[in-house]
Write an enzyme that holds these catalytic residues in place. Sequence first.
Site, PDB file in Angstrom:
ATOM      1  N   ASP A   1       8.903   0.648   5.425  1.00 50.29           N
ATOM      2  CA  ASP A   1       8.426   0.804   4.046  1.00 50.29           C
ATOM      3  C   ASP A   1       6.924   1.073   3.979  1.00 50.29           C
ATOM      4  O   ASP A   1       6.147   0.287   3.433  1.00 50.29           O
ATOM      5  CB  ASP A   1       8.774  -0.445   3.234  1.00 50.29           C
TER       6      ASP A   1
ATOM      7  N   GLU B   1      17.764   6.212  -5.927  1.00 50.67           N
ATOM      8  CA  GLU B   1      18.251   4.960  -5.344  1.00 50.67           C
ATOM      9  C   GLU B   1      17.204   3.865  -5.444  1.00 50.67           C
ATOM     10  O   GLU B   1      17.447   2.817  -6.007  1.00 50.67           O
ATOM     11  CB  GLU B   1      18.631   5.180  -3.874  1.00 50.67           C
TER      12      GLU B   1
ATOM     13  N   GLU C   1     -11.862  -1.610  19.317  1.00 48.78           N
ATOM     14  CA  GLU C   1     -10.951  -2.738  19.426  1.00 48.78           C
ATOM     15  C   GLU C   1      -9.791  -2.382  20.352  1.00 48.78           C
ATOM     16  O   GLU C   1      -9.237  -1.278  20.267  1.00 48.78           O
ATOM     17  CB  GLU C   1     -10.420  -3.138  18.050  1.00 48.78           C
TER      18      GLU C   1
ATOM     19  N   GLU D   1      -6.907  -3.329  20.199  1.00 43.10           N
ATOM     20  CA  GLU D   1      -5.687  -3.142  19.407  1.00 43.10           C
ATOM     21  C   GLU D   1      -5.711  -1.848  18.600  1.00 43.10           C
ATOM     22  O   GLU D   1      -4.876  -1.662  17.696  1.00 43.10           O
ATOM     23  CB  GLU D   1      -5.447  -4.342  18.495  1.00 43.10           C
TER      24      GLU D   1
ATOM     25  N   ASP E   1      -9.914  -7.899  24.275  1.00 40.03           N
ATOM     26  CA  ASP E   1     -10.350  -7.944  22.881  1.00 40.03           C
ATOM     27  C   ASP E   1     -10.956  -6.615  22.442  1.00 40.03           C
ATOM     28  O   ASP E   1     -10.626  -6.087  21.379  1.00 40.03           O
ATOM     29  CB  ASP E   1     -11.365  -9.073  22.699  1.00 40.03           C
TER      30      ASP E   1
END
Length: 476
Positions: A54, A228, A347, A349, A462
């Site tokens: 979503d 829908e 970063e 991540e 990190d």
Amino acid sequence: MTAARPSPAPRTRFVRAVTWTVSLLLAFAVVPAAVRPTAARADNPIVQHVYTADPAPLVYNGRVYLYTGHDEDGSTYFTMKDWRVWSSADMVNWTDHGSPLSLATFSWASSDAWAGQAVQRNGRFYWYVPVKNRATGRMAIGVAVSDSPTGPFRDALGHPLVENGEIDPTVFIDDDGQAYLYWGNPNLWYVRLNADMTSYSGSATRIPLTTAGFGTRTGDPDRPTLYEEGPWVYRRNGLYYLVFAAKCCSEFIAYSTAPGPTGPWTYRGTVMPTQGSSFTNHPGIVDFKGGSYFFYHNGALPGGGGFTRSVAVERFSYNADGTIPTIGMTSAGAPQVGTLDPYVRQEAETIAWGSGIETEPAGEGGRDVGWIDDGDFVKVKGVAFGTGASSFTARVSSGSVGGTVELRLGSPSGTLVGRCDVPNTGGWQAWTSVTCPVSGATGTQDLFLRFTGGSGYLLNMDWWRFTPRTTAAAPR
């Protein structure tokens, strides 16, 4: 001797059990053979270490912030307990900002952290989400607020904003400043939000679902139109677009247009046909840095399906008359917009593709990449090394024997340009910086941080940064 690190709390473990090649083959399953990309280009789904669903994109301050749901591992229903935030400056490298909003944020909610959307107004960020009201047992729309696009978010009201048992809120702020909240399944509703974004004027109005406005559904006398759920509303060149999930199940994405934000709507056809190993889909459309982007979800990851979905994105161009072309799912994803600068802190991540890794809150703030085994890797796409890098520094930790970070170009087994050894630092959140020399990293390359070592979890990372190679001054 440091105690062995426990396995992560039930999080997505499937990626660790599959190889890069298998991941791509599964992604290719949703793409017609004629448009299969090369392996080097695969960037869809855009998140690989958790299931996401979503998508709701928001452009803010030179980045796309993507708000998603989170399907639990192994789910056999829409078992969803929190929402996630990701962001990107280039549409391919996505930063994981974790979960700044969950069911626990709403004291009155009991379950069902389903499809929502965040918008920005007056320096604050409002996230509208459907949850089940514990007191009534019905689905209701709550609103959370934050001063940052990445949270943390708090419940703005302490009770539902609206409640009629229906779901999937989307918010549109028109050029005149009037904001509208739309939502609904099986109906389609709207209210006019006040400037505070947490209250509304008048009562909820049901938009007439006519076949002229939303297409014709066959075989279901109770639902004569294709509408829908999952509405997404925006304005472009004076025309209003309402994009929606159509005709369950399996759903496809369709759209309608109107001269105004409340209609009358005219059905325009299909945006994305049924495909992708998920019987639901959910649209999100934004313009960013000169391009138009369509976000959706499918079941392309290992273990994926209708209850374990993954968000993906495609770039597209409107037709000359403003209509939306038919868009197919690909594993290539959107092209990169610009490059990534390796000479500033990045970063860990921030990832274009990850294999085997997880992310978690870091003791020094933000998040880190962890739960790393031998052979796991992170791909960072389009890294602009320029004339070359001389060294690499990373902030790392290890509660075990440590390991090695291999710096490779082009693929997980590509050219090796550096190796950084990571020692036991005394704990998984005991951070230190390591630096190693780099040779051969020039031009713009896809960078792979490949982790090697013994058995068990090796290390956490990190952040990282390269140092540019200095050029000696020319003699006079």
